[in-house]
Write an enzyme that holds these catalytic residues in place. Structure first.
Site, PDB file in Angstrom:
ATOM      1  N   GLU A  26      20.774   0.598   2.796  1.00 62.01           N
ATOM      2  CA  GLU A  26      19.529   1.068   2.337  1.00 62.01           C
ATOM      3  C   GLU A  26      19.277   2.438   2.965  1.00 62.01           C
ATOM      4  O   GLU A  26      18.427   3.411   2.552  1.00 62.01           O
ATOM      5  CB  GLU A  26      18.330   0.166   2.657  1.00 62.01           C
ATOM      6  CG  GLU A  26      18.368  -1.029   1.761  1.00 62.01           C
ATOM      7  CD  GLU A  26      17.095  -1.800   2.052  1.00 62.01           C
ATOM      8  OE1 GLU A  26      16.130  -2.203   1.387  1.00 62.01           O
ATOM      9  OE2 GLU A  26      17.049  -2.339   3.336  1.00 62.01           O
ATOM     10  N   TYR A  58      -6.960  15.309  -4.998  1.00 67.49           N
ATOM     11  CA  TYR A  58      -5.918  14.413  -5.169  1.00 67.49           C
ATOM     12  C   TYR A  58      -4.565  14.830  -5.270  1.00 67.49           C
ATOM     13  O   TYR A  58      -3.651  14.344  -4.911  1.00 67.49           O
ATOM     14  CB  TYR A  58      -6.321  12.931  -6.269  1.00 67.49           C
ATOM     15  CG  TYR A  58      -6.836  14.025  -7.590  1.00 67.49           C
ATOM     16  CD1 TYR A  58      -5.901  14.437  -8.439  1.00 67.49           C
ATOM     17  CD2 TYR A  58      -8.330  13.906  -8.051  1.00 67.49           C
ATOM     18  CE1 TYR A  58      -6.132  14.830  -9.790  1.00 67.49           C
ATOM     19  CE2 TYR A  58      -8.438  14.475  -9.161  1.00 67.49           C
ATOM     20  CZ  TYR A  58      -7.755  15.026 -10.096  1.00 67.49           C
ATOM     21  OH  TYR A  58      -7.991  15.328 -11.254  1.00 67.49           O
ATOM     22  N   GLU A  78       5.480  -1.779   6.125  1.00 67.97           N
ATOM     23  CA  GLU A  78       4.337  -1.814   6.716  1.00 67.97           C
ATOM     24  C   GLU A  78       4.182  -0.577   7.870  1.00 67.97           C
ATOM     25  O   GLU A  78       3.002  -0.203   7.810  1.00 67.97           O
ATOM     26  CB  GLU A  78       4.415  -3.247   7.579  1.00 67.97           C
ATOM     27  CG  GLU A  78       4.317  -4.590   7.170  1.00 67.97           C
ATOM     28  CD  GLU A  78       5.810  -5.077   6.425  1.00 67.97           C
ATOM     29  OE1 GLU A  78       5.912  -6.238   6.175  1.00 67.97           O
ATOM     30  OE2 GLU A  78       6.655  -4.285   6.151  1.00 67.97           O
ATOM     31  N   LYS A 103       8.120  -1.632  -3.354  1.00 65.89           N
ATOM     32  CA  LYS A 103       9.554  -1.362  -3.879  1.00 65.89           C
ATOM     33  C   LYS A 103       9.826  -2.166  -5.222  1.00 65.89           C
ATOM     34  O   LYS A 103       9.817  -3.406  -5.182  1.00 65.89           O
ATOM     35  CB  LYS A 103      10.582  -1.822  -2.885  1.00 65.89           C
ATOM     36  CG  LYS A 103      10.379  -1.110  -1.517  1.00 65.89           C
ATOM     37  CD  LYS A 103      11.118  -1.568  -0.219  1.00 65.89           C
ATOM     38  CE  LYS A 103      12.669  -1.569  -0.611  1.00 65.89           C
ATOM     39  NZ  LYS A 103      13.371  -1.768   0.654  1.00 65.89           N
TER      40      LYS A 103
END
Length: 145
Positions: A26, A58, A78, A103
């Site tokens: 990863e 935005y 997290e 994900k």
């Protein structure tokens, strides 16, 4: 859509390719992330003026979040979510953020996995909110009685 007593500027489904994950494989690739952001803020000035300078932009939020995701290269969602929320609260005029990072390709049997967090801007003692100031005034009157 949102359960809040405040105005909200939101981004739904921001797509970012970033390094994320704990495994070696990863760390060697980018993976897609889907990010939803709700920034609670006061939009009344922009509502009256119709001027982007009075609004929480935005487009700038999306650009910043995309860049931060690529820079942070977090192992955990997290950690990434916490870092993004802290940066948004520091840079933009908002008092509460709810942020989800997903994900979509992590688990084949699921549409997506991820985290959702809510963070609040810290309130300094010289900048109490109206509710806090009223509560403090009520408490001091009770103490005097």
């Amino acid at each position: 859509m949102f359960h809040t007593e405040s105005d909200v500027v939101f981004v739904k489904g921001l797509k970012v390719e970033a390094v994320i994950g704990v495994y070696d494989w990863e760390r060697a690739i980018t993976q897609p992330l889907l990010i939803d952001i709700a920034l609670e803020t006061d939009i009344s000035a922009a509502a009256v003026s119709d001027n982007v300078d009075d609004a929480l932009n935005y487009k700038a939020v999306c650009d910043d979040v995309s860049e931060w995701c690529k820079e942070i290269k977090a192992k955990l969602l997290e950690h990434l979510a916490g870092q993004i929320a802290d940066k948004l609260l520091t840079k933009y005029a908002c008092h509460k953020i709810t942020l989800s990072v997903a994900k979509p390709t992590a688990i084949a049997q699921a549409d997506a996995v991820g985290v959702q967090i809510t963070r609040y801007a810290s309130v300094s003692t010289d900048k109490l909110t109206t509710k806090e100031a009223a509560k403090e005034a009520d408490n001091s009157q009770s103490d005097d009685a």
